[in-house]
Design an enzyme around this catalytic site. Sequence first.
Site, PDB file in Angstrom:
ATOM      1  N   HIS A 104      -9.083   3.751  -2.069  1.00 13.83           N
ATOM      2  CA  HIS A 104      -7.735   3.231  -1.857  1.00 13.83           C
ATOM      3  C   HIS A 104      -7.315   2.269  -2.979  1.00 13.83           C
ATOM      4  O   HIS A 104      -7.154   1.072  -2.744  1.00 13.83           O
ATOM      5  CB  HIS A 104      -7.687   2.542  -0.487  1.00 13.83           C
ATOM      6  CG  HIS A 104      -6.347   2.039  -0.070  1.00 13.83           C
ATOM      7  ND1 HIS A 104      -5.151   2.578  -0.534  1.00 13.83           N
ATOM      8  CD2 HIS A 104      -5.992   1.032   0.784  1.00 13.83           C
ATOM      9  CE1 HIS A 104      -4.136   1.918   0.013  1.00 13.83           C
ATOM     10  NE2 HIS A 104      -4.622   0.977   0.813  1.00 13.83           N
ATOM     11  N   CYS A 133       0.801  -1.222   0.000  1.00  9.85           N
ATOM     12  CA  CYS A 133       0.000   0.000   0.000  1.00  9.85           C
ATOM     13  C   CYS A 133       0.839   1.279   0.000  1.00  9.85           C
ATOM     14  O   CYS A 133       0.304   2.376  -0.197  1.00  9.85           O
ATOM     15  CB  CYS A 133      -0.944  -0.005   1.187  1.00  9.85           C
ATOM     16  SG  CYS A 133      -2.105  -1.382   1.171  1.00  9.85           S
TER      17      CYS A 133
END
Length: 402
Positions: A345, A82
């Site tokens: 995201h 991430c």
Amino acid sequence: MDRTFVIGVGMTKFEKPETRDWEYPDMVREAVTGALADAGVEYAQVRRAAVGYVFEQSTAGQRALYDIGLTGIPVVNLNNNCATGSTALLTARDWVRTGLADCALAVGFEKMNKGVLSPGAGGLPKVTPLDRQLGIMVEKYGWEQSPMTAQLFGNAAREHMERYGTTVEQLAAVSVKNHRHSVDNPYAQFQVEYTLEQVLGDKPIHAPLTRSQCSPTSDGAGAVVVASERFVREHGLEDRAVEIVGQALTTDTEAAFADRSAIDVVGVGMTRAAGRQALAEAGLTVEDVDVIELHDCFSVNEILTYEALGMCEEGKGGELVESGATTHGGRWVVNPSGGLISKGHPLGATGLAQAAELTWQLRGTAGARQVPGAVVGLQHNVGLGGACVVTVLRSGTLTREG
């Protein structure tokens, strides 16, 4: 080393998967074209490109940029979970400040599938980059049929509640704040306010976390153009240049696993170290920061990040958000974009979207979500398994006179 500046940013709207009929080259074209136009430069002036993504094939970076131009420049493909987008930004900055390129491009994208963060119905995975983290979590809380990352962060929330008395209302207050901020962000996947009662009453994902406390699966791309001081001056870009004054990339140390803590294994130590290093390079403290974009993949991680960055004492993050100190009118404005919870995201794009938001904030062009008088911004992007990038940006450090 050369000073480095963000001179152009661009991003797509973050979308729920399958909302738009597009492939990753389409989203990259939109983000990169926007960043180049924002900078006022041509793709032919870019000397290197760092392209980040998590789920696509190995040389997708080249294919993603083929539609922008076939100039023969080096293209480096990156995957740091991430934290991929910010790792691309750090790579581009390193090229510029070491003289390998006077103008570099950082790109991040993700086209995700609806089921990519599926429940853990099949049991604990045997081979994963998160073996050590999961092992510690399972020792304390066992394994449940909920998404793996939700279990990791949900169990960190349980430990925080047990240790410090943090309440479900304080966890939910993060989501209430960030969903409220997202209403004014046209790039956000969700632009809807939630009450505290709605967040608490939403679908359970992994107790104490409900659906609106979890970042959604998303498609999208972001891009940032980074340039040297010489390039900025030669092209008269001083009025739009935002300086990267500090930046650090860290990974886990043995301390992440030493105490067998569900909090420690979700990156708190990495955040603490990266924050200290980046702020030290900038010659600033967190008290000097005006606006923050941090990695609220789950509501609890915003609270953990407050503490790791030194915004409050350990264990007091819930009280900090509840006090209003991290929204408009408070000491800092955290996640004016809506954060990952509301903005979305798409893993490879997240860090670059954060950088874009801070650039707009520090230029004073963020519209209805503008933080008045913002001069210093801090970006925090973390990936388990493990990588954390903290970037400090500052406006007004370069003028046409000097």
